[in-house]
Design a protein around this motif. Structure first.
Motif, PDB file in Angstrom:
ATOM      1  N   LEU A  54       0.639  -1.089  -0.379  1.00 47.06           N
ATOM      2  CA  LEU A  54       0.518  -0.231  -0.059  1.00 47.06           C
ATOM      3  C   LEU A  54       1.120   1.466   0.140  1.00 47.06           C
ATOM      4  N   ILE A  55       0.909   2.194  -1.079  1.00 48.60           N
ATOM      5  CA  ILE A  55       1.536   3.362  -1.479  1.00 48.60           C
ATOM      6  C   ILE A  55       0.972   4.181  -1.232  1.00 48.60           C
ATOM      7  N   ILE A  56       0.964   5.481  -0.445  1.00 43.90           N
ATOM      8  CA  ILE A  56       0.134   6.850  -0.805  1.00 43.90           C
ATOM      9  C   ILE A  56       1.470   7.950  -1.098  1.00 43.90           C
ATOM     10  N   PHE A  57       1.088   8.595  -2.408  1.00 44.10           N
ATOM     11  CA  PHE A  57       1.259   9.027  -2.623  1.00 44.10           C
ATOM     12  C   PHE A  57       0.948  10.870  -2.889  1.00 44.10           C
ATOM     13  N   GLY A  58       1.802  11.782  -2.644  1.00 45.19           N
ATOM     14  CA  GLY A  58       1.498  13.062  -2.719  1.00 45.19           C
ATOM     15  C   GLY A  58       0.404  13.753  -3.877  1.00 45.19           C
ATOM     16  N   TYR A  59      -0.524  14.362  -4.537  1.00 45.01           N
ATOM     17  CA  TYR A  59      -1.265  14.924  -5.236  1.00 45.01           C
ATOM     18  C   TYR A  59      -0.042  15.581  -6.913  1.00 45.01           C
ATOM     19  N   ARG A  60       0.547  15.864  -6.376  1.00 48.10           N
ATOM     20  CA  ARG A  60       1.748  16.566  -7.553  1.00 48.10           C
ATOM     21  C   ARG A  60       2.937  15.866  -7.349  1.00 48.10           C
ATOM     22  N   SER A  61       3.346  14.786  -6.618  1.00 43.81           N
ATOM     23  CA  SER A  61       4.357  13.826  -5.943  1.00 43.81           C
ATOM     24  C   SER A  61       4.449  12.637  -6.831  1.00 43.81           C
ATOM     25  N   GLY A  62       5.613  12.370  -7.763  1.00 42.38           N
ATOM     26  CA  GLY A  62       6.045  10.873  -8.324  1.00 42.38           C
ATOM     27  C   GLY A  62       6.361  10.087  -7.601  1.00 42.38           C
ATOM     28  N   HIS A  63       6.643  10.835  -5.998  1.00 41.38           N
ATOM     29  CA  HIS A  63       7.436   9.319  -5.318  1.00 41.38           C
ATOM     30  C   HIS A  63       6.784   8.971  -4.178  1.00 41.38           C
ATOM     31  N   ALA A  64       6.886   8.562  -3.477  1.00 35.15           N
ATOM     32  CA  ALA A  64       5.930   7.948  -2.383  1.00 35.15           C
ATOM     33  C   ALA A  64       6.263   8.905  -1.031  1.00 35.15           C
ATOM     34  N   TRP A  65       4.643   9.060  -0.479  1.00 31.12           N
ATOM     35  CA  TRP A  65       4.599  10.424   0.632  1.00 31.12           C
ATOM     36  C   TRP A  65       4.779   8.915   1.870  1.00 31.12           C
ATOM     37  N   ASP A  66       4.064   7.442   1.446  1.00 31.51           N
ATOM     38  CA  ASP A  66       4.447   6.386   3.038  1.00 31.51           C
ATOM     39  C   ASP A  66       4.251   5.290   2.401  1.00 31.51           C
ATOM     40  N   LEU A  67       4.684   3.810   2.771  1.00 35.32           N
ATOM     41  CA  LEU A  67       5.428   3.021   2.315  1.00 35.32           C
ATOM     42  C   LEU A  67       4.673   1.643   3.254  1.00 35.32           C
ATOM     43  N   TYR A  68       3.556   0.766   3.199  1.00 31.61           N
ATOM     44  CA  TYR A  68       3.174  -0.395   4.234  1.00 31.61           C
ATOM     45  C   TYR A  68       2.911  -1.747   3.324  1.00 31.61           C
ATOM     46  N   PHE A  69       4.263  -2.379   3.969  1.00 28.18           N
ATOM     47  CA  PHE A  69       4.121  -3.817   3.286  1.00 28.18           C
ATOM     48  C   PHE A  69       4.752  -4.716   4.867  1.00 28.18           C
ATOM     49  N   THR A  70       4.289  -5.782   4.502  1.00 25.72           N
ATOM     50  CA  THR A  70       5.435  -6.852   5.682  1.00 25.72           C
ATOM     51  C   THR A  70       4.588  -7.724   5.042  1.00 25.72           C
ATOM     52  N   LYS A  71       5.385  -9.182   5.394  1.00 26.32           N
ATOM     53  CA  LYS A  71       5.204 -10.151   5.338  1.00 26.32           C
ATOM     54  C   LYS A  71       3.892 -10.978   5.385  1.00 26.32           C
ATOM     55  N   ARG A  72       3.218 -10.245   6.367  1.00 27.51           N
ATOM     56  CA  ARG A  72       2.256 -11.291   7.174  1.00 27.51           C
ATOM     57  C   ARG A  72       1.176 -10.388   5.715  1.00 27.51           C
ATOM     58  N   MET A  73       1.138 -10.001   5.346  1.00 22.15           N
ATOM     59  CA  MET A  73      -0.420  -8.363   4.614  1.00 22.15           C
ATOM     60  C   MET A  73      -0.089 -10.322   3.036  1.00 22.15           C
ATOM     61  N   GLN A  74      -2.006 -10.241   3.506  1.00 21.33           N
ATOM     62  CA  GLN A  74      -2.719 -10.725   1.929  1.00 21.33           C
ATOM     63  C   GLN A  74      -2.381  -9.726   1.471  1.00 21.33           C
ATOM     64  N   GLN A  75      -3.045 -10.816   0.592  1.00 21.67           N
ATOM     65  CA  GLN A  75      -3.791  -9.875  -0.680  1.00 21.67           C
ATOM     66  C   GLN A  75      -4.887  -8.897  -0.936  1.00 21.67           C
ATOM     67  N   VAL A  76      -4.482  -7.329  -1.026  1.00 23.55           N
ATOM     68  CA  VAL A  76      -5.574  -6.962  -0.957  1.00 23.55           C
ATOM     69  C   VAL A  76      -6.283  -6.229  -2.381  1.00 23.55           C
ATOM     70  N   PHE A  77      -7.081  -5.728  -2.188  1.00 23.78           N
ATOM     71  CA  PHE A  77      -8.230  -5.375  -3.832  1.00 23.78           C
ATOM     72  C   PHE A  77      -8.665  -4.704  -3.944  1.00 23.78           C
ATOM     73  N   ALA A  78      -9.570  -3.944  -2.880  1.00 23.79           N
ATOM     74  CA  ALA A  78      -9.021  -2.753  -3.033  1.00 23.79           C
ATOM     75  C   ALA A  78      -8.247  -1.838  -1.586  1.00 23.79           C
ATOM     76  N   VAL A  79      -8.799  -0.665  -2.119  1.00 24.22           N
ATOM     77  CA  VAL A  79      -8.577   0.523  -1.104  1.00 24.22           C
ATOM     78  C   VAL A  79      -8.560   1.559  -1.184  1.00 24.22           C
ATOM     79  N   LYS A  80      -9.079   2.393   0.007  1.00 24.86           N
ATOM     80  CA  LYS A  80     -10.135   3.465   0.743  1.00 24.86           C
ATOM     81  C   LYS A  80      -9.006   3.988   1.381  1.00 24.86           C
ATOM     82  N   ILE A  81      -8.962   5.638   1.324  1.00 28.64           N
ATOM     83  CA  ILE A  81      -8.159   6.125   2.189  1.00 28.64           C
ATOM     84  C   ILE A  81      -9.339   7.158   2.371  1.00 28.64           C
ATOM     85  N   SER A  82      -8.884   7.690   4.235  1.00 23.67           N
ATOM     86  CA  SER A  82     -10.224   8.606   5.216  1.00 23.67           C
ATOM     87  C   SER A  82      -9.025   9.132   6.057  1.00 23.67           C
TER      88      SER A  82
END
Length: 82
Positions: A54-82
């Motif tokens: 899961l990667i969060i980008f700034g609206y006008r930035s081509g690089h990641a603002w924040d990244l989430y990843f662990t070996k225990r994460m399962q497959q994700v098919f939808a994302v919603k930010i709040s």
């Protein structure tokens, strides 16, 4: 504005008035981008990749603002930010 995820590991930001070329390309994934979501403020974009990152980008930035990843994460098919 419109954001599209792609199998080429990128998320593309388009201006709806000019769809012939993207205004920004977000490039941090190492797998296909499966889901894209805008933040409520419209300043950030969250994307989810096929490799369960899961990667969060700034609206006008081509690089990641924040990244989430662990070996225990399962497959994700939808994302919603709040």
């Amino acid at each position: 504005n419109l954001v599209l995820g792609s199998k080429d590991y990128n998320a593309y930001l388009f201006d709806m008035r000019q769809l012939d070329k993207p205004t920004m390309i977000h490039k941090e994934h190492v797998g296909a981008v499966m889901s894209v979501s805008w933040s409520p403020t419209g300043q950030k974009i969250s994307t989810e990749g096929y490799n369960a990152s899961l990667i969060i980008f700034g609206y006008r930035s081509g690089h990641a603002w924040d990244l989430y990843f662990t070996k225990r994460m399962q497959q994700v098919f939808a994302v919603k930010i709040s």
